[in-house]
Structure formats: C-alpha cells, structure tokens
Design a protein around this motif. Structure first.
Motif, mmCIF file in Angstrom:
data_model
loop_
_atom_site.group_PDB
_atom_site.id
_atom_site.type_symbol
_atom_site.label_atom_id
_atom_site.label_comp_id
_atom_site.label_asym_id
_atom_site.label_seq_id
_atom_site.Cartn_x
_atom_site.Cartn_y
_atom_site.Cartn_z
ATOM 1 N N ASN A 1 69.448 22.941 118.083
ATOM 2 C CA ASN A 1 69.989 23.103 116.743
ATOM 3 C C ASN A 1 69.649 24.489 116.199
ATOM 4 O O ASN A 1 68.740 25.152 116.708
ATOM 5 C CB ASN A 1 69.415 22.032 115.811
ATOM 6 C CG ASN A 1 69.997 20.658 116.082
ATOM 7 O OD1 ASN A 1 71.149 20.525 116.494
ATOM 8 N ND2 ASN A 1 69.208 19.618 115.845
ATOM 9 N N PRO A 2 70.363 24.941 115.170
ATOM 10 C CA PRO A 2 70.073 26.268 114.595
ATOM 11 C C PRO A 2 68.626 26.447 114.156
ATOM 12 O O PRO A 2 68.095 27.562 114.194
ATOM 13 C CB PRO A 2 71.023 26.344 113.402
ATOM 14 C CG PRO A 2 72.188 25.492 113.806
ATOM 15 C CD PRO A 2 71.583 24.350 114.574
ATOM 16 N N ASP A 3 67.955 25.343 113.750
ATOM 17 C CA ASP A 3 66.566 25.460 113.311
ATOM 18 C C ASP A 3 65.574 25.337 114.461
ATOM 19 O O ASP A 3 64.359 25.302 114.249
ATOM 20 C CB ASP A 3 66.251 24.412 112.243
ATOM 21 C CG ASP A 3 66.387 22.980 112.763
ATOM 22 O OD1 ASP A 3 66.712 22.800 113.951
ATOM 23 O OD2 ASP A 3 66.185 22.045 111.960
ATOM 24 N N SER B 1 65.320 22.764 116.571
ATOM 25 C CA SER B 1 65.041 21.378 116.933
ATOM 26 C C SER B 1 66.044 20.882 117.978
ATOM 27 O O SER B 1 67.065 21.522 118.243
ATOM 28 C CB SER B 1 65.089 20.482 115.696
ATOM 29 O OG SER B 1 66.399 20.485 115.140
ATOM 30 N N ASP C 1 76.011 27.456 112.827
ATOM 31 C CA ASP C 1 75.154 28.401 112.111
ATOM 32 C C ASP C 1 75.945 29.674 111.846
ATOM 33 O O ASP C 1 76.301 30.411 112.783
ATOM 34 C CB ASP C 1 73.914 28.703 112.955
ATOM 35 C CG ASP C 1 72.922 29.602 112.239
ATOM 36 O OD1 ASP C 1 73.220 30.050 111.108
ATOM 37 O OD2 ASP C 1 71.851 29.879 112.813
ATOM 38 N N SER D 1 72.910 34.566 107.934
ATOM 39 C CA SER D 1 72.521 34.936 106.565
ATOM 40 C C SER D 1 73.108 36.304 106.248
ATOM 41 O O SER D 1 73.031 37.231 107.073
ATOM 42 C CB SER D 1 71.001 34.970 106.444
ATOM 43 O OG SER D 1 70.607 35.268 105.130
ATOM 44 N N GLN E 1 74.373 24.407 102.671
ATOM 45 C CA GLN E 1 74.540 23.559 103.847
ATOM 46 C C GLN E 1 75.568 22.462 103.598
ATOM 47 O O GLN E 1 75.737 21.996 102.468
ATOM 48 C CB GLN E 1 73.196 22.918 104.197
ATOM 49 C CG GLN E 1 73.200 22.028 105.423
ATOM 50 C CD GLN E 1 71.804 21.534 105.742
ATOM 51 O OE1 GLN E 1 71.008 22.232 106.360
ATOM 52 N NE2 GLN E 1 71.485 20.328 105.299
#
Length: 250
Positions: free
Chosen positions: A63-65, A67, A86, A89, A237
């Motif tokens: 995942n983007p984070d 995880s 994702d 930013s 999000q």
C-alpha cells in the motif's frame, strides 16, 4: 542312388505337412474406466504480477503507506486485490491540475508495475461475472479537528487503457475501451465476463509496463483537481469500493 534320394524328398515333406497342426489363439478384451471429479474451488488466491499473471508465482503488493493490503475473498468467485492509488503531495495551485498516480509497489522489492485489480473465478460454471467500482465519497481531509476546506470539491479520478490479462487460455472479460472518470456515489463498470468468459484468475490493469515513467508514475491513472477548489495544506483521501457479482441466470 542319386535319383532315389531326390524322389523321396517330396514324399517326406508331404508326410510332415499332413502331420503338422496349428494351435488356435483366443483374443479377449475388457474395458475399465478412469474417473475424476471437480467441485467449485475455494480459498484465497494471492495477488499475481499484472505483467505475468501466473497464480503459481504470487506477489505481495504494498500500500502507499507501506502496509500490506487486506487479503481477498476465499470463495469460488473473488476479488483478490485492488491497487490503492497514490497521487503524491503537491504545492497548492489555483490552476487546474492533473496528478499522475504512482505505480504499484511491492514488499521487499524494487520493481514497479501498472496499478490493477484482480478477480478469480473458480466456480466451474462459466456463467460470467461483472466487476464495478464506486468512489464512496469525494476526497476529504484525513486529519481531524478544525478544517476550513474539508472536501476537495470537483476532484475526479480517471482510469484509462484497461487491459485484461490472464495465465489461462479462457475467453477474456470485456473492459472499457475509453477512459473512465469516476463520479462519487456512482458505480462504474470495470469488466464484464459474459457467459463462457472470465474463468480462472484475471487481472485488469491500467496501461502497460512500457507506459510507466522513469520516476515511477503511471500515466493511465490520474486525478484532476480544479484550480478553483480551495485547499487546506493537508492530506485528502477517498475510498474505492470494488463490487464483484455473478451474472443473472435468466
């Protein structure tokens, strides 16, 4: 003596012929059978590489984070995985902007691939299925507390170059031939496996490996944000819900 010997040879042969018997051979056949049966499959099908969708070589998307994604279903017809998108930013802008999604990353690996969704059909009925997605709500701020602009009004995700691929030789599901722009609260059809199609494990990816940019972006998945939309200096999000259903039998 020579003449007498010659005359006796045919006689000897005739006697031998008369006294020789041929035994009859009896042939018999008998049939037995081999049999095997199959039931609808079950259990989780792990994600596969969208460029080489072989179920015997599973992969672990990230995942983007950082995880690991939630596991897929464990029935005969399942959604196994769908990429989280994702868009990075960026500096706040008062101009219309289109942001490109990062490519799909993997745990303990440096390779990147197109983003994708994966479906497995092990029912053995070849009765078809339909896959849809709905953006549950508009992008909203992740942070809690006072928010001046909590909703990213007018933001729109677009998916293009839908490409169904599989390790099987079964008929492929149908996918949109043009770009899809998701509307919050409205279901969008991603793939349709008509009767006789879509059996086995299928990936619908957006674009090809060659389309990825050198800095790891996938131009086939984008987010449009209007310049007129006010934005806080915060993360926003949304949630994409993927819906897989059997086709009606009638």
């Amino acid at each position: 003596m020579k003449t007498k010997t010659l005359l006796s040879l045919p006689l000897i042969l005739m006697v031998l012929g008369l006294t020789t018997h041929t035994e009859a051979v009896t042939h018999q056949t008998y049939d037995s059978k081999g049999i095997v049966g199959f039931n609808a499959g079950s259990g989780q099908q792990l994600p596969v590489d969208p460029n080489r969708p072989d179920p015997t070589f599973p992969v672990t998307p990230q995942n983007p984070d950082g995880s690991v994604p939630s596991p897929g279903g464990n029935s005969a017809l399942t959604i196994d995985f769908a990429s989280s998108l994702d868009f990075g930013s960026h500096a706040i802008s008062n101009q219309d902007q289109t942001y490109t999604a990062k490519a799909q990353a993997y745990v303990n690996a440096t390779n990147l691939t197109p983003n994708y969704v994966q479906v497995t059909d092990r029912r053995g009925t070849f009765s078809g299925w339909v896959l849809k997605v709905v953006e549950l709500s508009q992008f909203t701020q992740v942070a809690t507390g006072p928010q001046q602009y909590p909703v990213l009004t007018g933001a729109a995700i677009s998916l293009s170059n839908h490409t169904p691929v599989s390790h099987t030789r079964q008929a492929a599901p149908q996918a949109p031939t043009t770009a899809q722009t998701l509307i919050p609260g409205v279901e969008s059809q991603i793939a349709l496996a008509t009767s006789g199609a879509g059996a086995g494990t299928w990936v619908i990816r957006w674009g090809d490996q060659i389309n990825l940019t050198s800095d790891g972006l996938s131009p086939d998945v984008t987010l449009f944000v209007p310049g007129a939309t006010p934005k806080d200096a915060a993360a926003y999000q949304t949630t994409l819900k993927w819906i897989l259903a059997e086709l009606p039998t009638n």
